[in-house]
Design an enzyme around this catalytic site. Structure first.
Site, PDB file in Angstrom:
ATOM      1  N   CYS A 111       0.365   3.526   3.021  1.00 17.48           N
ATOM      2  CA  CYS A 111       0.975   2.941   4.223  1.00 17.48           C
ATOM      3  C   CYS A 111       2.470   3.259   4.264  1.00 17.48           C
ATOM      4  O   CYS A 111       3.027   3.588   5.320  1.00 17.48           O
ATOM      5  CB  CYS A 111       0.757   1.431   4.256  1.00 17.48           C
ATOM      6  SG  CYS A 111      -0.976   0.922   4.179  1.00 17.48           S
ATOM      7  N   CYS A 130      -6.934  -2.959  -7.046  1.00 13.39           N
ATOM      8  CA  CYS A 130      -7.248  -2.692  -8.456  1.00 13.39           C
ATOM      9  C   CYS A 130      -6.359  -3.530  -9.378  1.00 13.39           C
ATOM     10  O   CYS A 130      -6.818  -4.060 -10.391  1.00 13.39           O
ATOM     11  CB  CYS A 130      -7.071  -1.210  -8.770  1.00 13.39           C
ATOM     12  SG  CYS A 130      -8.032  -0.096  -7.715  1.00 13.39           S
ATOM     13  N   CYS A 170      -3.274   1.340  -6.402  1.00 12.42           N
ATOM     14  CA  CYS A 170      -4.146   0.479  -5.587  1.00 12.42           C
ATOM     15  C   CYS A 170      -3.877  -0.998  -5.864  1.00 12.42           C
ATOM     16  O   CYS A 170      -4.062  -1.479  -6.981  1.00 12.42           O
ATOM     17  CB  CYS A 170      -5.608   0.830  -5.880  1.00 12.42           C
ATOM     18  SG  CYS A 170      -6.799  -0.376  -5.269  1.00 12.42           S
ATOM     19  N   CYS A 198       0.828  -1.212   0.000  1.00  9.52           N
ATOM     20  CA  CYS A 198       0.000   0.000   0.000  1.00  9.52           C
ATOM     21  C   CYS A 198       0.865   1.267   0.000  1.00  9.52           C
ATOM     22  O   CYS A 198       1.661   1.488   0.920  1.00  9.52           O
ATOM     23  CB  CYS A 198      -0.925  -0.024   1.218  1.00  9.52           C
ATOM     24  SG  CYS A 198      -1.696   1.559   1.613  1.00  9.52           S
TER      25      CYS A 198
END
Length: 508
Positions: A61, A382, A379, A58
């Protein structure tokens, strides 16, 4: 990942993207690792605990990591612990805690979780968690009265002869509700009351900025610098936000803010004004459709609709131009400027690539059912969905005059005015039946079979019957031309209830 606000994302992106400090060899981390083995014990402890649920892939993150480490070190001295859970390694634990996106932050008090609603930069995390560690109302005495009055940008202090007299019970209720936003105190100290020159019971608001009458309506400064720490204050107000993008070192910065302050004062309660570091947050400027690195620049963002209204960057930012621009905005005389990628000269993907400029033409096509995926390039969810989405588009390639399987990068393209939804996370899947303006959310599992079942349950067109091919040029846009090779791949047609296999040419 949820989008609390585009600015927060931009603020995170502006930070250095590095791995966890301990992993980089900079010494032991002050962030503790939680697993299913120790999660229960750690969250049940008496102290205050902040837990980040993250995924290693991520991007947000990774951007949060250095801020989280810095905050952990600072808060350790205050007996506030920061922890993290790797949701790839601890998938069941994250599922049990209803984690829907990354990063998700939760505060635990003796096992009871509450959502973290604070900033995601080090200073903001430290400030927010310090407030969380205090009672909703701090007890104030004459010895710390002056210090407490300036302890935060907005301080609300109640003076009373006892904790039971009115309006203290009601004051306590308000303090619990707004503890995340403001600092509340109570004193029954006679010396403090005398020093303040008030007659109890009395409630006094202390502030470090422009005049205010009361908390929610006037706690927002006239023109303050916006950052991750105070963005939530503006976002939750719901008012349009007028940004002055300017370099902090610009010698005329203070002069310009002073020049525009009368406009901000006149529009207080209608439009909020802020100034922002144009160098640090240049990516946020781009997201607000300020396409040139030319400062100062001015733009208004409608928080509710997420529409952007930039002042032409060839126009000088001064009292006259901004005053006229804001008047036209308030009078609803301005047209929003949509962020859009260039319109593709040809469709080269298996799905139809939608951009901001083509959204209405493609998605609101009354003759077709339309299934759109709104995604972000960073993402992970995705990326994992992409092969299935491509196969879904291939499945309906021979029905291109009945259904469009589309995809739009929601970070580079705005939804047009009047669109009945906002994108709050990635991927977001929306289905619009032919001849309708209603959108249906898809929230099932992301298998091909489930997606097809959803499509055929919502479609107005009959997708199960053979359709005569027409010469409609739009048909070819659904899918690129196939290049036939000497070999063929054998796949199962998911739309065939009998599960009969057929030959399908591979596509280069």
């Amino acid at each position: 990942m949820r989008i609390s606000s585009l600015l927060k994302s931009s603020l995170l992106i502006a930070g250095a993207v590095i791995p966890w400090r301990a992993a980089a060899g900079e010494g032991p981390s002050d962030v503790i690792d939680l697993t299913s083995a120790n999660f229960g014990a750690e969250t049940q402890k008496a102290g205050l605990l902040l837990v980040e649920f993250f995924a290693p892939w991520c991007g947000h993150c990774k951007a949060l990591a250095p801020h989280y480490e810095e905050a952990a070190t600072a808060l350790k001295e205050k007996n506030i612990t920061l922890a993290k859970v790797d949701c790839v390694d601890q998938a069941d634990l994250c599922s049990e805690n209803d984690i829907q996106g990354y990063p998700t932050l939760k505060i635990y008090r003796k096992g009871k979780p509450t959502e973290y609603g604070g900033p995601r930069q080090a200073d903001g995390i430290i400030s927010y968690m310090t407030k969380q560690s205090l009672p909703a109302i701090s007890t104030v005495a004459s010895e710390n009265l002056e210090e407490f009055k300036v302890a935060d940008k907005v301080v609300v202090l109640a003076y009373a002869t006892s904790t039971e007299e009115a309006p203290i019970p009601a004051f306590s209720s308000v303090a619990e509700t707004y503890r995340d936003d403001y600092l509340f105190g109570l004193t029954t100290d006679e010396a403090a009351i005398k020093a303040a020159g008030v007659t109890p019971p009395a409630i006094v608001l202390y502030k470090k900025f422009d005049e205010a009458d009361w908390i929610r309506s006037n706690a927002i400064p006239l023109i303050d610098e916006i950052s991750g720490e105070n963005y939530n204050l503006y976002a939750t107000s719901g008012l349009p936000l007028a940004y002055i993008f300017i370099e902090p070192t610009d010698p005329k910065r203070e002069e310009l803010i002073k020049e525009l302050s009368p406009i901000a004062k006149e529009r207080k309660g209608v439009v909020n004004f802020v100034w922002i570091d144009a160098i640090k947050f240049v990516e946020h400027a781009k997201s607000l459709v300020l396409t040139e690195a030319k400062w100062p620049s001015f733009v208004i963002q409608d928080i509710k609709s997420q529409l952007k209204y930039p002042l032409d960057q060839s126009t000088e930012v001064n009292f006259k131009t901004v005053d006229e621009f804001v008047k036209n905005f308030v009078a609803d005389k301005l047209q929003p400027k949509l962020k859009t990628e260039p319109v593709p000269e040809e469709q080269t993907e298996k799905y139809y690539k939608v951009v901001g400029e083509t959204f209405e033409k493609v998605v609101y096509d009354d003759d077709k059912d339309v299934f759109v995926q709104f995604s972000a390039p960073w993402c992970g969810h995705c990326k994992r969905l992409l092969p299935t989405w491509e196969t879904l588009a291939e499945t309906y390639a021979d029905r291109a005059n009945q259904i469009t399987i589309a995809k739009m990068d929601a970070t580079e393209n705005d939804l047009p005015p009047g669109t009945p939804f906002h994108i709050a996370g990635y991927p977001t899947l929306k289905f619009k039946p032919a001849g309708s303006r209603e959108f249906f959310d898809y929230d099932g599992d992301r298998s091909l079979e489930s997606l097809i079942e959803f499509v055929e349950s919502k479609a107005k067109n009959d997708l199960t019957k053979p359709v005569a091919k027409t010469a409609d040029p739009a048909d070819s846009a659904q899918r690129p031309a196939a290049t036939l090779h000497g070999t063929t791949s054998r796949i199962i047609n998911p739309r065939n209830d009998l599960g009969v296999a057929f030959l399908h040419p591979s596509v280069s």
